[in-house]
Design an enzyme around this catalytic site. Structure first.
Site, PDB file in Angstrom:
ATOM      1  N   GLY A 173       0.880  -1.162   0.000  1.00 54.37           N
ATOM      2  CA  GLY A 173       0.000   0.000   0.000  1.00 54.37           C
ATOM      3  C   GLY A 173       0.912   1.204   0.000  1.00 54.37           C
ATOM      4  N   GLU A 174       0.772   2.033   1.007  1.00 57.23           N
ATOM      5  CA  GLU A 174       1.623   3.217   1.116  1.00 57.23           C
ATOM      6  C   GLU A 174       2.026   3.304   2.589  1.00 57.23           C
ATOM      7  OE1 GLU A 174       3.913   6.030   0.067  1.00 57.23           O
ATOM      8  OE2 GLU A 174       2.535   6.372   1.730  1.00 57.23           O
ATOM      9  N   SER A 175       3.325   3.189   2.831  1.00 59.48           N
ATOM     10  CA  SER A 175       3.786   3.039   4.215  1.00 59.48           C
ATOM     11  C   SER A 175       3.483   4.267   5.078  1.00 59.48           C
ATOM     12  CB  SER A 175       5.279   2.719   4.243  1.00 59.48           C
ATOM     13  OG  SER A 175       6.013   3.721   3.570  1.00 59.48           O
ATOM     14  N   GLU A 231       0.953 -11.880  -3.635  1.00 57.76           N
ATOM     15  CA  GLU A 231      -0.498 -12.138  -3.614  1.00 57.76           C
ATOM     16  C   GLU A 231      -1.136 -11.900  -4.974  1.00 57.76           C
ATOM     17  OE1 GLU A 231       0.952  -9.484  -2.488  1.00 57.76           O
ATOM     18  OE2 GLU A 231      -0.270  -7.705  -2.925  1.00 57.76           O
ATOM     19  N   CYS A 272       6.170  -5.292   0.438  1.00 61.67           N
ATOM     20  CA  CYS A 272       6.291  -3.939  -0.113  1.00 61.67           C
ATOM     21  C   CYS A 272       6.186  -2.885   1.002  1.00 61.67           C
ATOM     22  CB  CYS A 272       5.286  -3.743  -1.234  1.00 61.67           C
ATOM     23  SG  CYS A 272       5.777  -2.432  -2.351  1.00 61.67           S
ATOM     24  N   ILE A 308       5.816  -2.895  -7.314  1.00 64.85           N
ATOM     25  CA  ILE A 308       5.010  -1.692  -7.546  1.00 64.85           C
ATOM     26  C   ILE A 308       5.538  -0.577  -6.636  1.00 64.85           C
ATOM     27  CG2 ILE A 308       2.690  -0.698  -7.536  1.00 64.85           C
ATOM     28  CD1 ILE A 308       1.635  -3.669  -7.609  1.00 64.85           C
ATOM     29  N   ARG A 309       6.231   0.400  -7.237  1.00 66.95           N
ATOM     30  CA  ARG A 309       6.883   1.457  -6.449  1.00 66.95           C
ATOM     31  C   ARG A 309       7.559   0.846  -5.217  1.00 66.95           C
ATOM     32  NH1 ARG A 309       2.691   3.690  -8.657  1.00 66.95           N
ATOM     33  NH2 ARG A 309       1.214   3.246  -7.010  1.00 66.95           N
ATOM     34  N   ARG A 356      12.818   3.443   0.364  1.00 67.72           N
ATOM     35  CA  ARG A 356      11.484   3.589  -0.263  1.00 67.72           C
ATOM     36  C   ARG A 356      11.619   3.964  -1.732  1.00 67.72           C
ATOM     37  NH1 ARG A 356       7.931   7.940   1.745  1.00 67.72           N
ATOM     38  NH2 ARG A 356       6.288   6.966   0.536  1.00 67.72           N
ATOM     39  N   HIS A 404       5.034  -8.263  -4.464  1.00 68.86           N
ATOM     40  CA  HIS A 404       3.652  -8.610  -4.097  1.00 68.86           C
ATOM     41  C   HIS A 404       3.316 -10.032  -4.558  1.00 68.86           C
ATOM     42  CE1 HIS A 404       1.989  -4.513  -3.142  1.00 68.86           C
ATOM     43  NE2 HIS A 404       3.071  -4.146  -3.807  1.00 68.86           N
TER      44      HIS A 404
HETATM   45  N1  GLN Z   1       6.020   3.089  -2.243  1.00 68.84           N
HETATM   46  C1  GLN Z   1       5.193   2.565  -1.218  1.00 68.84           C
HETATM   47  C2  GLN Z   1       5.595   3.026   0.173  1.00 68.84           C
HETATM   48  O1  GLN Z   1       6.507   3.769   0.338  1.00 68.84           O
HETATM   49  C3  GLN Z   1       5.163   1.054  -1.250  1.00 68.84           C
HETATM   50  C4  GLN Z   1       4.470   0.565  -2.493  1.00 68.84           C
HETATM   51  C5  GLN Z   1       3.720  -0.716  -2.343  1.00 68.84           C
HETATM   52  O2  GLN Z   1       3.460  -1.200  -1.235  1.00 68.84           O
HETATM   53  N2  GLN Z   1       3.293  -1.270  -3.430  1.00 68.84           N
HETATM   54  O3  GLN Z   1       4.980   2.663   1.106  1.00 68.84           O
END
Ligand code: GLN
Length: 193
Positions: free
Chosen positions: A47-49, A175, A79, A135-136, A108, A173
């Site tokens: 997700g987004e930390s 999943e 991630c 993904i990022r 990150r 990921h």
């Molecule tokens: N870039 C996201 C972060 O800093 C991580 C991306 C992801 O979980 N797919 O949290």
């Protein structure tokens, strides 16, 4: 069967639950302290930390999560979940905190803007080649002496999967691929601990 929670603040909660159940665990979403107290182990999705850290604070889960990790609860972070389990972050926002537990420095958004997302085949924990979806994604910049490296990218030789005792983390990921080998590895860890 071990009862494994999936932190359900954001991310691919349903996909993780499916992969855990396919691996022989009983899997449930965790959003509240009572739900956290009722599981043997926990998956922290991507997700987004920064968002996950803020939501964990709002849901009054940050300290309970830290406590359970300190007490030795097995956890697997993917991630953003890897970032949450890392002791130190590079490239975090001002004041960003993690749960910690794994003695690594994680960077990150490490793979850069040009390659927001990509897939690569890599060897995971000596269990053969898996398809990894990034993904990022972060990568692991450095590891402490008690950390086992379980996977690296072929291109650039970056560390993207690690384990320290009951804690597992991947930059990618699993999943999203329909291949439950990473989840199976975690379920085995939980059974052994
Ligand atoms: N870039 C996201 C972060 O800093 C991580 C991306 C992801 O979980 N797919 O949290």
């Amino acid at each position: 069967a071990p009862k494994i929670g999936v932190l359900a603040l954001q991310g691919d909660v349903r996909e993780h639950i499916r992969a855990l159940e396919e691996s022989g665990a009983t899997a449930v979403p965790v959003r509240r302290q009572e739900e956290l107290a009722a599981v043997d182990a926990l998956v922290v999705p991507g997700g987004e930390s920064t968002t996950m850290w803020k939501l964990a604070t709002t849901f009054e889960l940050l300290e309970p999560l830290r406590m359970r990790i300190k007490e030795g609860m097995p956890a697997y972070g993917s991630c953003a979940g890897m970032i949450m389990l890392a002791d130190r972050i590079e490239g975090g926002i001002e004041g960003q905190e993690t749960l910690g537990g794994i003695d690594i420095v994680v960077r990150r958004n490490a793979f850069g803007r040009q390659v927001d997302s990509f897939e690569a085949d890599l060897d995971f924990a000596g269990r053969g080649t898996i398809r990894a979806v990034f993904i990022r994604a972060p990568w692991v910049e450095s590891v402490g002496p008690d950390v086992e490296v379980l996977g690296r990218t072929e291109a650039g030789d970056r560390i993207v999967a690690v384990r320290q005792g009951p804690l597992l983390a991947t930059s990618f990921h699993p999943e999203l691929t329909g291949d439950a080998r990473v989840h199976s590895y975690f379920v085995e860890m939980v059974r052994e601990l």
